[in-house]
Design an enzyme around this catalytic site. Sequence first.
Site, PDB file in Angstrom:
ATOM      1  N   GLY A 169     -20.317  -8.593 -34.495  1.00 54.63           N
ATOM      2  CA  GLY A 169     -20.660  -8.083 -33.389  1.00 54.63           C
ATOM      3  C   GLY A 169     -21.619  -9.272 -32.663  1.00 54.63           C
ATOM      4  O   GLY A 169     -22.614  -9.760 -33.484  1.00 54.63           O
ATOM      5  N   GLY A 210     -23.212  -8.663 -29.479  1.00 55.44           N
ATOM      6  CA  GLY A 210     -24.155  -7.979 -28.464  1.00 55.44           C
ATOM      7  C   GLY A 210     -25.330  -8.484 -28.566  1.00 55.44           C
ATOM      8  O   GLY A 210     -25.710  -9.498 -29.255  1.00 55.44           O
ATOM      9  N   LEU A 211     -26.517  -7.831 -27.983  1.00 57.75           N
ATOM     10  CA  LEU A 211     -27.752  -8.382 -28.080  1.00 57.75           C
ATOM     11  C   LEU A 211     -28.259  -8.434 -29.762  1.00 57.75           C
ATOM     12  O   LEU A 211     -28.824  -9.260 -30.007  1.00 57.75           O
ATOM     13  CB  LEU A 211     -28.637  -7.189 -27.470  1.00 57.75           C
ATOM     14  N   GLY A 265     -26.322  -8.569 -32.331  1.00 61.85           N
ATOM     15  CA  GLY A 265     -25.802  -9.850 -33.084  1.00 61.85           C
ATOM     16  C   GLY A 265     -25.842 -11.209 -32.633  1.00 61.85           C
ATOM     17  O   GLY A 265     -26.094 -11.996 -33.529  1.00 61.85           O
ATOM     18  N   HIS A 284     -26.734  11.541 -21.108  1.00 62.83           N
ATOM     19  CA  HIS A 284     -27.765  11.085 -19.818  1.00 62.83           C
ATOM     20  C   HIS A 284     -27.272  11.915 -18.574  1.00 62.83           C
ATOM     21  O   HIS A 284     -26.152  12.332 -18.266  1.00 62.83           O
ATOM     22  CB  HIS A 284     -26.909   9.551 -19.526  1.00 62.83           C
ATOM     23  N   SER A 321     -28.233   5.226 -12.183  1.00 67.75           N
ATOM     24  CA  SER A 321     -29.725   5.451 -12.805  1.00 67.75           C
ATOM     25  C   SER A 321     -30.390   6.414 -12.314  1.00 67.75           C
ATOM     26  O   SER A 321     -30.402   7.310 -11.389  1.00 67.75           O
ATOM     27  CB  SER A 321     -30.256   3.902 -11.833  1.00 67.75           C
ATOM     28  N   ARG A 326     -34.535  13.774 -20.060  1.00 69.46           N
ATOM     29  CA  ARG A 326     -33.007  13.785 -19.885  1.00 69.46           C
ATOM     30  C   ARG A 326     -32.200  14.976 -20.385  1.00 69.46           C
ATOM     31  O   ARG A 326     -31.295  15.601 -19.890  1.00 69.46           O
ATOM     32  CB  ARG A 326     -32.567  12.511 -20.711  1.00 69.46           C
ATOM     33  N   HIS A 372     -24.216   8.934 -23.664  1.00 66.69           N
ATOM     34  CA  HIS A 372     -24.618   7.609 -23.300  1.00 66.69           C
ATOM     35  C   HIS A 372     -24.882   6.825 -24.474  1.00 66.69           C
ATOM     36  O   HIS A 372     -24.797   5.312 -24.347  1.00 66.69           O
ATOM     37  CB  HIS A 372     -25.621   7.740 -22.275  1.00 66.69           C
TER      38      HIS A 372
HETATM   39  C1  LIG Z   1     -24.319   2.405 -18.905  1.00 64.84           C
HETATM   40  C2  LIG Z   1     -25.113   2.151 -19.819  1.00 64.84           C
HETATM   41  C3  LIG Z   1     -26.596   1.660 -19.421  1.00 64.84           C
HETATM   42  C4  LIG Z   1     -27.639   1.463 -20.525  1.00 64.84           C
HETATM   43  N1  LIG Z   1     -28.637   1.083 -20.007  1.00 64.84           N
HETATM   44  C5  LIG Z   1     -29.855   0.766 -20.925  1.00 64.84           C
HETATM   45  C6  LIG Z   1     -31.140   0.187 -20.428  1.00 64.84           C
HETATM   46  O1  LIG Z   1     -31.312   0.297 -19.298  1.00 64.84           O
HETATM   47  N2  LIG Z   1     -31.885   0.129 -21.328  1.00 64.84           N
HETATM   48  C7  LIG Z   1     -31.803   0.045 -22.682  1.00 64.84           C
HETATM   49  O2  LIG Z   1     -32.839  -0.160 -23.662  1.00 64.84           O
HETATM   50  N3  LIG Z   1     -30.639   0.599 -23.314  1.00 64.84           N
HETATM   51  C8  LIG Z   1     -29.565   0.776 -22.222  1.00 64.84           C
HETATM   52  N4  LIG Z   1     -28.338   1.177 -22.737  1.00 64.84           N
HETATM   53  C9  LIG Z   1     -28.246   1.044 -24.311  1.00 64.84           C
HETATM   54  C10 LIG Z   1     -27.932  -0.267 -24.539  1.00 64.84           C
HETATM   55  O3  LIG Z   1     -27.107  -0.953 -23.594  1.00 64.84           O
HETATM   56  C11 LIG Z   1     -26.990  -0.392 -26.176  1.00 64.84           C
HETATM   57  O4  LIG Z   1     -27.488   0.500 -26.986  1.00 64.84           O
HETATM   58  C12 LIG Z   1     -27.382  -1.780 -26.747  1.00 64.84           C
HETATM   59  O5  LIG Z   1     -26.849  -2.864 -25.703  1.00 64.84           O
HETATM   60  C13 LIG Z   1     -26.241  -1.981 -27.795  1.00 64.84           C
HETATM   61  O6  LIG Z   1     -26.473  -3.395 -28.359  1.00 64.84           O
HETATM   62  P1  LIG Z   1     -25.735  -3.704 -29.611  1.00 64.84           P
HETATM   63  O7  LIG Z   1     -26.004  -5.255 -29.904  1.00 64.84           O
HETATM   64  O8  LIG Z   1     -26.302  -2.664 -30.755  1.00 64.84           O
HETATM   65  O9  LIG Z   1     -24.175  -3.384 -29.671  1.00 64.84           O
HETATM   66  P2  LIG Z   1     -23.274  -3.753 -28.345  1.00 64.84           P
HETATM   67  O10 LIG Z   1     -23.803  -4.722 -27.313  1.00 64.84           O
HETATM   68  O11 LIG Z   1     -22.299  -2.534 -28.056  1.00 64.84           O
HETATM   69  O12 LIG Z   1     -22.147  -5.032 -29.021  1.00 64.84           O
HETATM   70  C14 LIG Z   1     -21.594  -4.737 -30.119  1.00 64.84           C
HETATM   71  C15 LIG Z   1     -20.678  -6.034 -30.798  1.00 64.84           C
HETATM   72  O13 LIG Z   1     -19.918  -5.805 -31.859  1.00 64.84           O
HETATM   73  C16 LIG Z   1     -18.894  -6.205 -31.715  1.00 64.84           C
HETATM   74  N5  LIG Z   1     -17.859  -5.335 -32.653  1.00 64.84           N
HETATM   75  C17 LIG Z   1     -17.939  -3.826 -32.602  1.00 64.84           C
HETATM   76  N6  LIG Z   1     -17.121  -3.319 -33.664  1.00 64.84           N
HETATM   77  C18 LIG Z   1     -16.388  -4.626 -33.985  1.00 64.84           C
HETATM   78  C19 LIG Z   1     -15.498  -4.967 -35.262  1.00 64.84           C
HETATM   79  N7  LIG Z   1     -14.953  -3.967 -35.986  1.00 64.84           N
HETATM   80  N8  LIG Z   1     -15.208  -6.160 -35.182  1.00 64.84           N
HETATM   81  C20 LIG Z   1     -15.741  -7.223 -34.489  1.00 64.84           C
HETATM   82  N9  LIG Z   1     -16.617  -7.097 -33.739  1.00 64.84           N
HETATM   83  C21 LIG Z   1     -16.947  -5.819 -33.244  1.00 64.84           C
HETATM   84  C22 LIG Z   1     -18.397  -6.244 -30.139  1.00 64.84           C
HETATM   85  O14 LIG Z   1     -17.449  -7.176 -29.996  1.00 64.84           O
HETATM   86  C23 LIG Z   1     -19.607  -6.710 -29.452  1.00 64.84           C
HETATM   87  O15 LIG Z   1     -19.864  -7.966 -29.650  1.00 64.84           O
HETATM   88  C24 LIG Z   1     -27.243   1.551 -21.767  1.00 64.84           C
HETATM   89  C25 LIG Z   1     -26.075   1.991 -22.339  1.00 64.84           C
HETATM   90  C26 LIG Z   1     -25.085   2.206 -21.341  1.00 64.84           C
HETATM   91  C27 LIG Z   1     -23.749   2.840 -21.984  1.00 64.84           C
END
Ligand SMILES: Cc1cc2nc3c(=O)[nH]c(=O)nc-3n(C[C@H](O)[C@H](O)[C@H](O)COP(=O)(O)OP(=O)(O)OC[C@H]3O[C@@H](n4cnc5c(N)ncnc54)[C@H](O)[C@@H]3O)c2cc1C
Lengths: 644, 262
Positions: A46, A48-49, A51, A272, A290, A336, A407
Site C-alpha cells: 500500500g 497511500g498516505l 504506506g 457521513h 463537505s 455526524r 465513509h
Molecule cells: C471522500 C473521502 C473524504 C475524506 N476526507 C478526509 C479528510 O478530509 N480528512 C481526513 O483526515 N480523512 C478523510 N478521509 C479518510 C482518509 O482519506 C483515509 O482514511 C486515508 O486516506 C486512508 O489512508 P491509507 O494510507 O490508510 O489508505 P489508502 O489511501 O486507501 O491506500 C491504500 C493503499 O493500499 C494499496 N492496496 C490495498 N490493498 C492492496 C493489496 N491487496 N495489494 C497491494 N496494494 C494494496 C492501494 O493500492 C493503496 O496504495 C476521507 C475519506 C473519503 C472516502
Amino acid sequence: MTTATDPRLNAKIPEGAIADKWNNYKEDMKLVNPNNKRKFKIIVIGTGLAGASAAATLAELGYQVDAFTFHDSPRRAHSIAAQGGINAAKNYRGDGDSVHRLFYDTIKGGDFRAREGNVHRLAEVSVDIIDQMVAQGVPFAREYGGLLDNRSFGGSQVSRTFYARGQTGQQLLLGAYQQLARQVGLGGVNLYNRTELVDTVVVDGRCAGIVVRDLLTGELQSHAAHAVVLATGGYGNVFFLSTNAMQCNVTAAWRAHRKGAMFANPCYTQIHPTCIPQSDPTQSKLTLMSESLRNDGRVWVPLNPGDARPAAQIPESERDYVLERLYPSYGNLAPRDIASRAAKRAVDSGRGVGPLKNGVNLDFAAAIERLGKDVVQERYGNLFEMYERISGENPYDTPMRIYPATHYTMGGLWVDYELQTTVPGLYAAGEANFSDHGANRLGASALMQGLADGYFVLPYTIGNELAPLLNKPIPGTDHPAFKLAEQEARDRYSRYLGTNGKRSPDWFHRELGKIIWDNCGMERTQAGLTQALADLPPLYEEFQSDLRVTGDGASINQTLEKAGRVDDFFQLGMLMCRDALERNESCGGHFRTEYQDEEGEAKRDDENFAHVAAWEWNGDPMAAIRNVEPLEFETVHLATRSYK
Amino acid sequence: MTASHGEHLTNLTLSVWRQKGPDAAGAFESYRIDSISDEASFLEMLDVLNEKLIDEGRDAVTFDHDCREGICGSCSLMIDGQAHGPQRGTATCQLHMRKFKSGANIVIEPWRATSFPIIKDLMVDRSAFDRIIESGGYITSQTGGAPDANLIPVPKPVADAAMDAAECIGCGACVAACPNGAANLFTAAKVAHLNLLPQGQAERHARAESMVETMDEYFGSCTNHGECEAACPKEISIDVIALMNKDYRKAKLANRKEIARS
Ligand SMILES: Cc1cc2nc3c(=O)[nH]c(=O)nc-3n(C[C@H](O)[C@H](O)[C@H](O)COP(=O)(O)OP(=O)(O)OC[C@H]3O[C@@H](n4cnc5c(N)ncnc54)[C@H](O)[C@@H]3O)c2cc1C
Ligand code: SF4
Ligand code: FES
C-alpha cells in the site's frame, strides 16, 4: 458474556505518565545500527498516505524496502480523495489548543473506545506532521501574512485543521508520493505497481513474507522479508455503495487475518451525513459533499409522507426542519452520527425527497436571502458546482438533496502500541489498523493518523522487532509455506475462472452490500443482524457456485480481480454482523436500536463493553473466536458523550 | 439538445477500442446500449456494458478508474476524439450521460500516445510520468528534520499560485491531446508547484534540469499548440510551461552547459 483477556492482546503500553509514555518508549527501544539497517528487508503493502510515508522514511533510514500497490502509481491511492483537512495540535490560533486537548477530543469523539496510550502519541506527533509536510512543499492555505491558515471541524472547540483548498488529501498524498518517488529514483525502494497482495505467509509463528499477483500477467510471486507492513486502507466498500474509491478492498487485511492476525472491532464503521443520494440503480459509488455545508444549509423534509410537490411549492407550515426540531441547541450542526440517523428516520417514515424519495433537503434559500447569493457562492461555489455536475440540479434554485453514506472504517487489524499485529513481524498502519479512533473518528483525523503511523511511529517501533534478528537467517521464498500459499492462491483464482455460473462479481457485491447496509449500517438491531447472519452464508454459497468470470487469468482481468475482492468482502461481512450482534451497546458509529435513551441517543455499556473485540480466524468467519482487550482509562474519565 | 433531468437515453451505439494486449492488433467493436438513465455517469454506462458482456459470456472492457470524483487521475478515455470527452474542465469519471443524446454513436478510445503504450483495451501505461517525478519532482526533506512550519512564511498569492499548479491529477490528457505527445504541461505543473515555493528554492535549477531532461527522454517535444490546456480536467494554465522553460534555461546557464532548448 465477555471472554477472558488473551495474552496475545497485550498492547505493550509503555510505563509512565500519559505524556511521557512515547518518550519513555523511544529511550528504551532497541536500535538497529545504521550500517546494519541495509541487512533488513521490509515489505510495505500500500502506498497511500500511511504506506508511502512509511516506505520513504524506512528507506531514508537505510532499510531495504519493497513497496507494492495495485494501482498504476502511488499517486492514485484513495487518500488522494480526502477533502476537508488534517488536524494538528499546533495552537497557531492561540485558542487554547494543546496536545492534551487533541488527545481528549479524540478519545471522547471515539466514544471512549480507543486506547489512551496510542491516542496520546498521535496527538503528540501531529505537530511534526505539519512541519514535515510544509518542508516537502505541500501548499497549505495561508493567511495574507504568509502564515498557515486553520479552519474548525466537528467535535472540537478549537481551530486546528490545516487544509489545501478542498484537496487536502491530494496535496498530502502528492507530498508523500514525491518523497517515495525520490527514494525509488535513488534505489532505496523497489516499487511494484499493478501488483496485488493475495496472501501473507507465516512460518513458525512469524510473518515471513507475502504472495503477490502481477495484475498484468496473472503471475504469482513470493517475496520474503524481515517485516511486512500492511497500509492497505479501509473496508468501507463492503457496503457496495460508499464514498470510497472503487478499488478499495479488504483483501490484504483479510488474508492476513486468515493467517492469524486478529481483526478488531469490524462493526465500527462511520457514516457521513452529507453525501449525494443514489440516483439510479446502476450507480457505482456515492460522492461526499463537505460537511461545512451544514453551517448554512437547513435540513428539512415534507411534514406529510408522500408529498411529492417540488420544494418551492411546499409552504413553511408543511415542512419539518428535522434537526432544528430535534436538537434545538446544535440544530443543523448536530454531530455526524446523530445527523445521519435523523435523515434515515425521515426517509424511513416515507418523507424522503427526490425522484427515489431517498434523500432530505439541504436548503440554502434562507442563507441566500440572509447573506446574498454572492456570499453563499464565495463560501460554497465549488461545492455547488460539483453537486450540479453530478445531479444536474442547481442548488441556488432548488435545495440540495443529501443522504448519509459509508465513509470510513474505524475497525481493522488489531495492533499493539508498536503497530504490530498478533502475528510477529506483521504490522498494520493507516486506516487498515483499528488503533486510534475508537468507535467514531473525528473529521480530519484519518490523514493525521496515516501520516503519524508512517512517518513518526513505525520507523521507530519496527526496529525493536528487527534488532534481535540481525545476522540470523530468515525463511526464503523456497520454503514450503510460500509454495503452499502460492498454490492456494493459484487454486483460488482458477476456481473463480472455472465456476462458470451465471452472475458477475458485481452482482454479488451489490447483493452483499444491500444486506450489510440494511442490517449493519446506520442502525442495527438484534433481529436484523440475526437475519443478515442467516442470509449471508447461502448468498456466499451461491457466490461460490454461480459466479461467472469471463476472460483469462494470464492478462489483466478486472473481473477476476473483483471476484477475489468480493470473496473477501463476503467473509468480512459475516464477521462485521457477528461483531455488531455481540456488542450489546451503542457507541459511536455502532448504533444498536435496543440501546438508546429516551431521546434516541446512544447508550454505552462501560461495565460490559469497555473493551476491544479482537476476532480470531477459526476456519470460517461464522466460527471466528471473539477475544477481548480491556480498555483502561487512567487519564480520561468515562463520560456520556452529549451534544444536546 | 441534451437530455433533460431524470430521463432515459435510448439507442446508443458505442464504438469501443478493443485490444487484447500490448502487442496485439486492436479494432473497434460496436455495442448497443438500449437504455440508460441520464443520471448515470459515463463510466457507469461502461459498467452497464460490462455487466451485459459478462452476461453474454464475453470479456469485459478493460479501463482504468478508481475515485470517480475527478481527483485520482486514473480515468483516461478519448471520447469522440476528445480527451475526457466534451465537458470542459471535467475528467471522464465526472461526465454524465445527460451530456449526450439518444441515438448517439459514441467513439471510445484509449489515450493515443507512443509514451503511453496500450496495456489492454482502453487501459494504458502512464508510468513514464512517475519517472519524471522520480528524477526531481520533490523537495528533499528527510523525515524528522523539518523546522516549525510557520518559520517558513509563504505569501498567500505565492501559495495560491503553487496550489493552482499542484492541482494536476497526473491523468495524461495533456499528452493524449498533444499532436506531438509532449508532456510539458504535466512536467511544468510540478516544476511550477515546487519552484514557486520558498521551500523549493534550494533545488530549483537542478529540479528543472533533470525533470525536463527526463521528460525529453520519454515524450515528444512541445511546439506550443495549446491543446494540452484545453484538454486538462484541472484547467492547468499553459503559463507554467514558460516558467519551466525559464528555469531550465537558467539551470543550463548556471551549469555552463549548452542551451539545448530555446
Ligand atoms: C471522500 C473521502 C473524504 C475524506 N476526507 C478526509 C479528510 O478530509 N480528512 C481526513 O483526515 N480523512 C478523510 N478521509 C479518510 C482518509 O482519506 C483515509 O482514511 C486515508 O486516506 C486512508 O489512508 P491509507 O494510507 O490508510 O489508505 P489508502 O489511501 O486507501 O491506500 C491504500 C493503499 O493500499 C494499496 N492496496 C490495498 N490493498 C492492496 C493489496 N491487496 N495489494 C497491494 N496494494 C494494496 C492501494 O493500492 C493503496 O496504495 C476521507 C475519506 C473519503 C472516502
Ligand atoms: S496537466 Fe492536466 S491534463 Fe496533464 S496530467 Fe495534469 S491534470 Fe492531467
Ligand atoms: S476515476 Fe479518479 S479521476 Fe476519474
